[in-house]
Design a protein around this motif. Structure first.
Motif, PDB file in Angstrom:
ATOM      1  N   HIS A  95     -13.985  10.256 -16.322  1.00  0.00           N
ATOM      2  CA  HIS A  95     -12.867   9.688 -16.852  1.00  0.00           C
ATOM      3  C   HIS A  95     -12.981   9.467 -18.154  1.00  0.00           C
ATOM      4  CE1 HIS A  95     -11.568   9.213 -12.588  1.00  0.00           C
ATOM      5  NE2 HIS A  95     -12.633   8.230 -12.375  1.00  0.00           N
ATOM      6  N   GLY A  96     -11.698   9.646 -18.949  1.00  0.00           N
ATOM      7  CA  GLY A  96     -11.744   9.294 -20.241  1.00  0.00           C
ATOM      8  C   GLY A  96     -10.157   9.530 -20.994  1.00  0.00           C
ATOM      9  N   PRO A  97     -10.179   9.331 -22.152  1.00  0.00           N
ATOM     10  CA  PRO A  97      -9.043   9.308 -22.819  1.00  0.00           C
ATOM     11  C   PRO A  97      -8.288  10.669 -22.660  1.00  0.00           C
ATOM     12  CG  PRO A  97     -10.742   8.279 -24.479  1.00  0.00           C
ATOM     13  CD  PRO A  97     -11.303   9.020 -23.047  1.00  0.00           C
ATOM     14  N   GLY A  98      -7.093  10.607 -22.656  1.00  0.00           N
ATOM     15  CA  GLY A  98      -6.332  11.911 -22.284  1.00  0.00           C
ATOM     16  C   GLY A  98      -6.184  12.373 -21.028  1.00  0.00           C
ATOM     17  N   GLN A  99      -6.720  11.504 -20.179  1.00  0.00           N
ATOM     18  CA  GLN A  99      -6.684  11.683 -18.502  1.00  0.00           C
ATOM     19  C   GLN A  99      -5.777  10.631 -17.783  1.00  0.00           C
ATOM     20  OE1 GLN A  99     -10.080  10.709 -15.998  1.00  0.00           O
ATOM     21  NE2 GLN A  99     -10.227  13.287 -15.644  1.00  0.00           N
ATOM     22  N   ILE A 100      -4.894  10.992 -16.980  1.00  0.00           N
ATOM     23  CA  ILE A 100      -4.053  10.194 -16.246  1.00  0.00           C
ATOM     24  C   ILE A 100      -4.973   9.927 -14.935  1.00  0.00           C
ATOM     25  CG2 ILE A 100      -1.963   9.579 -14.905  1.00  0.00           C
ATOM     26  CD1 ILE A 100      -0.397  11.431 -16.996  1.00  0.00           C
ATOM     27  N   VAL A 101      -5.285   8.510 -14.602  1.00  0.00           N
ATOM     28  CA  VAL A 101      -5.905   8.421 -13.698  1.00  0.00           C
ATOM     29  C   VAL A 101      -4.745   7.409 -12.657  1.00  0.00           C
ATOM     30  CG1 VAL A 101      -7.864   6.876 -12.659  1.00  0.00           C
ATOM     31  CG2 VAL A 101      -8.182   8.005 -14.727  1.00  0.00           C
ATOM     32  N   GLY A 102      -4.853   7.733 -11.472  1.00  0.00           N
ATOM     33  CA  GLY A 102      -4.070   7.013 -10.715  1.00  0.00           C
ATOM     34  C   GLY A 102      -4.668   6.392  -9.354  1.00  0.00           C
ATOM     35  N   TYR A 103      -4.355   5.186  -9.149  1.00  0.00           N
ATOM     36  CA  TYR A 103      -5.069   4.260  -8.178  1.00  0.00           C
ATOM     37  C   TYR A 103      -4.028   3.782  -7.068  1.00  0.00           C
ATOM     38  CZ  TYR A 103      -9.191   4.266 -10.936  1.00  0.00           C
ATOM     39  OH  TYR A 103     -10.271   4.695 -11.736  1.00  0.00           O
ATOM     40  N   PRO A 104      -3.506   4.438  -6.014  1.00  0.00           N
ATOM     41  CA  PRO A 104      -2.647   4.101  -4.873  1.00  0.00           C
ATOM     42  C   PRO A 104      -3.710   3.024  -3.920  1.00  0.00           C
ATOM     43  CG  PRO A 104      -2.647   6.490  -5.143  1.00  0.00           C
ATOM     44  CD  PRO A 104      -3.784   6.054  -5.631  1.00  0.00           C
ATOM     45  N   ILE A 105      -2.936   1.968  -3.886  1.00  0.00           N
ATOM     46  CA  ILE A 105      -3.737   0.997  -3.098  1.00  0.00           C
ATOM     47  C   ILE A 105      -2.670   0.512  -1.959  1.00  0.00           C
ATOM     48  CG2 ILE A 105      -4.936  -1.434  -2.924  1.00  0.00           C
ATOM     49  CD1 ILE A 105      -5.175  -0.920  -5.954  1.00  0.00           C
ATOM     50  N   LEU A 106      -2.591   1.489  -1.047  1.00  0.00           N
ATOM     51  CA  LEU A 106      -1.540   1.251  -0.081  1.00  0.00           C
ATOM     52  C   LEU A 106      -2.162   1.067   1.376  1.00  0.00           C
ATOM     53  CD1 LEU A 106       0.040   5.005  -0.628  1.00  0.00           C
ATOM     54  CD2 LEU A 106       0.392   2.642  -2.078  1.00  0.00           C
ATOM     55  N   ASP A 107      -1.299   0.212   2.189  1.00  0.00           N
ATOM     56  CA  ASP A 107      -1.570   0.104   3.565  1.00  0.00           C
ATOM     57  C   ASP A 107      -0.731   1.261   4.169  1.00  0.00           C
ATOM     58  OD1 ASP A 107      -1.766  -0.543   6.474  1.00  0.00           O
ATOM     59  OD2 ASP A 107      -0.565  -2.265   6.334  1.00  0.00           O
ATOM     60  N   LEU A 108      -1.555   2.296   4.664  1.00  0.00           N
ATOM     61  CA  LEU A 108      -1.087   3.557   5.373  1.00  0.00           C
ATOM     62  C   LEU A 108      -0.235   3.284   6.375  1.00  0.00           C
ATOM     63  CD1 LEU A 108      -3.733   6.311   4.514  1.00  0.00           C
ATOM     64  CD2 LEU A 108      -1.555   5.773   3.377  1.00  0.00           C
ATOM     65  N   GLU A 109      -0.579   2.100   7.136  1.00  0.00           N
ATOM     66  CA  GLU A 109       0.118   1.706   8.521  1.00  0.00           C
ATOM     67  C   GLU A 109       1.842   1.678   8.176  1.00  0.00           C
ATOM     68  OE1 GLU A 109      -2.185   0.167  11.731  1.00  0.00           O
ATOM     69  OE2 GLU A 109      -2.371  -1.292  10.316  1.00  0.00           O
ATOM     70  N   ASN A 110       1.963   1.375   6.630  1.00  0.00           N
ATOM     71  CA  ASN A 110       3.592   1.313   6.149  1.00  0.00           C
ATOM     72  C   ASN A 110       4.097   2.750   6.050  1.00  0.00           C
ATOM     73  OD1 ASN A 110       3.770  -1.606   6.055  1.00  0.00           O
ATOM     74  ND2 ASN A 110       2.776  -1.666   3.879  1.00  0.00           N
ATOM     75  N   PHE A 111       3.420   3.674   6.227  1.00  0.00           N
ATOM     76  CA  PHE A 111       3.708   5.115   5.881  1.00  0.00           C
ATOM     77  C   PHE A 111       3.244   5.979   7.111  1.00  0.00           C
ATOM     78  CE2 PHE A 111       2.908   2.828   1.939  1.00  0.00           C
ATOM     79  CZ  PHE A 111       4.428   3.084   1.566  1.00  0.00           C
ATOM     80  N   PHE A 112       1.919   6.332   7.297  1.00  0.00           N
ATOM     81  CA  PHE A 112       1.575   7.146   8.421  1.00  0.00           C
ATOM     82  C   PHE A 112      -0.059   6.827   8.448  1.00  0.00           C
ATOM     83  CE2 PHE A 112       2.026   9.362   4.345  1.00  0.00           C
ATOM     84  CZ  PHE A 112       0.816   9.861   4.115  1.00  0.00           C
ATOM     85  N   THR A 113      -0.644   7.005   9.501  1.00  0.00           N
ATOM     86  CA  THR A 113      -1.891   6.808   9.732  1.00  0.00           C
ATOM     87  C   THR A 113      -2.871   8.237   9.835  1.00  0.00           C
ATOM     88  OG1 THR A 113      -1.830   6.289  12.128  1.00  0.00           O
ATOM     89  CG2 THR A 113      -1.653   4.642  10.534  1.00  0.00           C
ATOM     90  N   ASP A 114      -2.958   8.838   8.679  1.00  0.00           N
ATOM     91  CA  ASP A 114      -3.768  10.001   8.516  1.00  0.00           C
ATOM     92  C   ASP A 114      -4.257  10.335   7.278  1.00  0.00           C
ATOM     93  OD1 ASP A 114      -4.158  12.858   8.361  1.00  0.00           O
ATOM     94  OD2 ASP A 114      -2.532  13.433   9.712  1.00  0.00           O
ATOM     95  N   ILE A 115      -5.532  10.171   7.017  1.00  0.00           N
ATOM     96  CA  ILE A 115      -5.977  10.293   5.687  1.00  0.00           C
ATOM     97  C   ILE A 115      -6.126  11.686   5.183  1.00  0.00           C
ATOM     98  CG2 ILE A 115      -8.341   9.985   4.551  1.00  0.00           C
ATOM     99  CD1 ILE A 115      -7.234   7.468   5.069  1.00  0.00           C
ATOM    100  N   HIS A 116      -6.106  12.701   5.952  1.00  0.00           N
ATOM    101  CA  HIS A 116      -6.167  14.095   5.844  1.00  0.00           C
ATOM    102  C   HIS A 116      -4.752  14.295   4.953  1.00  0.00           C
ATOM    103  CE1 HIS A 116      -6.602  18.467   5.789  1.00  0.00           C
ATOM    104  NE2 HIS A 116      -5.543  18.581   6.208  1.00  0.00           N
ATOM    105  N   LYS A 117      -3.563  13.726   5.639  1.00  0.00           N
ATOM    106  CA  LYS A 117      -2.452  14.006   5.329  1.00  0.00           C
ATOM    107  C   LYS A 117      -1.972  13.339   3.890  1.00  0.00           C
ATOM    108  CE  LYS A 117       2.700  13.000   6.234  1.00  0.00           C
ATOM    109  NZ  LYS A 117       3.603  12.582   7.119  1.00  0.00           N
ATOM    110  N   TYR A 118      -2.769  12.084   3.693  1.00  0.00           N
ATOM    111  CA  TYR A 118      -2.764  11.301   2.503  1.00  0.00           C
ATOM    112  C   TYR A 118      -3.425  12.062   1.116  1.00  0.00           C
ATOM    113  CZ  TYR A 118      -3.907   7.574  -0.807  1.00  0.00           C
ATOM    114  OH  TYR A 118      -3.983   6.748  -1.964  1.00  0.00           O
ATOM    115  N   LEU A 119      -4.335  12.565   1.510  1.00  0.00           N
ATOM    116  CA  LEU A 119      -5.043  13.324   0.499  1.00  0.00           C
ATOM    117  C   LEU A 119      -4.379  14.601   0.155  1.00  0.00           C
ATOM    118  CD1 LEU A 119      -8.866  13.081   1.474  1.00  0.00           C
ATOM    119  CD2 LEU A 119      -7.826  12.079  -0.457  1.00  0.00           C
ATOM    120  N   ARG A 120      -3.651  15.342   0.973  1.00  0.00           N
ATOM    121  CA  ARG A 120      -2.901  16.424   0.832  1.00  0.00           C
ATOM    122  C   ARG A 120      -1.564  16.220  -0.029  1.00  0.00           C
ATOM    123  NH1 ARG A 120      -6.980  17.656   2.948  1.00  0.00           N
ATOM    124  NH2 ARG A 120      -7.346  17.169   0.854  1.00  0.00           N
TER     125      ARG A 120
END
Length: 234
Positions: A95-120
């Protein structure tokens, strides 16, 4: 189910400070879920999405191989970088300057319970954003992240992913090279994959600098659409 996501742009922030902040948000969600289960309450769990830019840092996932860092820990100071072994999946990442880092901290039970789908969906968010710049980005089979020219000798990664999840709560996320100094990738084997190169959006577009604020706006738009979520300022 709470599909509202609290958004914060932390600007340029130390990796360890941001990691600690992520851990606190992550713990707060888990604590609410545990309380709901133990006391049969129905408290709403929160969701968060953080944007941040880190000073030069290398991080190694829990299953990563330390030998993929090609510079000694003693020499890191000479290039202004630090190193952390952390609790996400994946191997080594920069990680470094010029890079956009995103951290979603989600309760997937609010959306869907599928880690594979989350990554895709995280990959799809970046793929759709790159399409707006006229770039045809893809997934590479068996290699998480977003790539260009997959299946050719010129395959190169533009966005890396690495997450942690517990009780369907996520943390860590993605690192999208927008105006990155690609020289820092020479000190590691990216994601532990030998023979593959990395690139940055400004390089692909032949520009000195791309507006990171514009890229962030596009990422947020696609993220909200893909997750059927409402993003609100924290």
């Amino acid at each position: 189910m709470n599909t509202k996501i609290l958004f914060e742009d932390l600007g340029n922030k130390d990796y360890k400070e941001t990691w600690d902040y992520q851990e606190q948000l992550f713990k707060n969600i888990l604590d609410t879920k545990i309380k709901n289960r133990r006391e049969e309450t129905h408290l709403e769990t929160k969701n968060h999405f953080l944007f941040v830019e880190h000073p030069h840092v290398y991080t190694l996932g829990k299953s990563g191989d330390f030998s993929n860092l090609l510079i000694s820990e003693e020499s890191l100071a000479s290039i202004g970088a630090t190193f952390y072994k952390i609790n996400r999946g994946g191997d080594i990442t920069y990680h470094g300057p010029g890079q956009i880092v995103g951290y979603p901290i989600l309760d997937l039970e609010n959306f869907f319970t599928d880690i594979h789908k989350y990554l895709r969906l995280l990959e799809e968010m970046v793929i759709l954003t790159l399409a707006e710049y006229g770039l045809n980005a893809e997934r590479s089979k068996g290699e998480t992240g977003v790539w260009l020219d997959v299946g050719t000798p010129f395959a190169r990664k533009i966005c890396a992913l690495g997450v942690r999840a517990s009780r369907w709560v996520t943390m860590h996320g993605f690192a999208f090279n927008v105006n990155s100094d690609l020289g820092y990738f020479d000190h590691m084997i990216p994601c532990g994959i030998k023979g593959k190169s990395v690139t940055s959006l400004n390089v692909e577009l032949g520009k000195t600098k791309v507006s990171e604020e514009e890229v962030k706006e596009k990422l947020l738009k696609h993220f909200a659409n893909l997750f059927n979520a409402q993003l609100v300022s924290a």
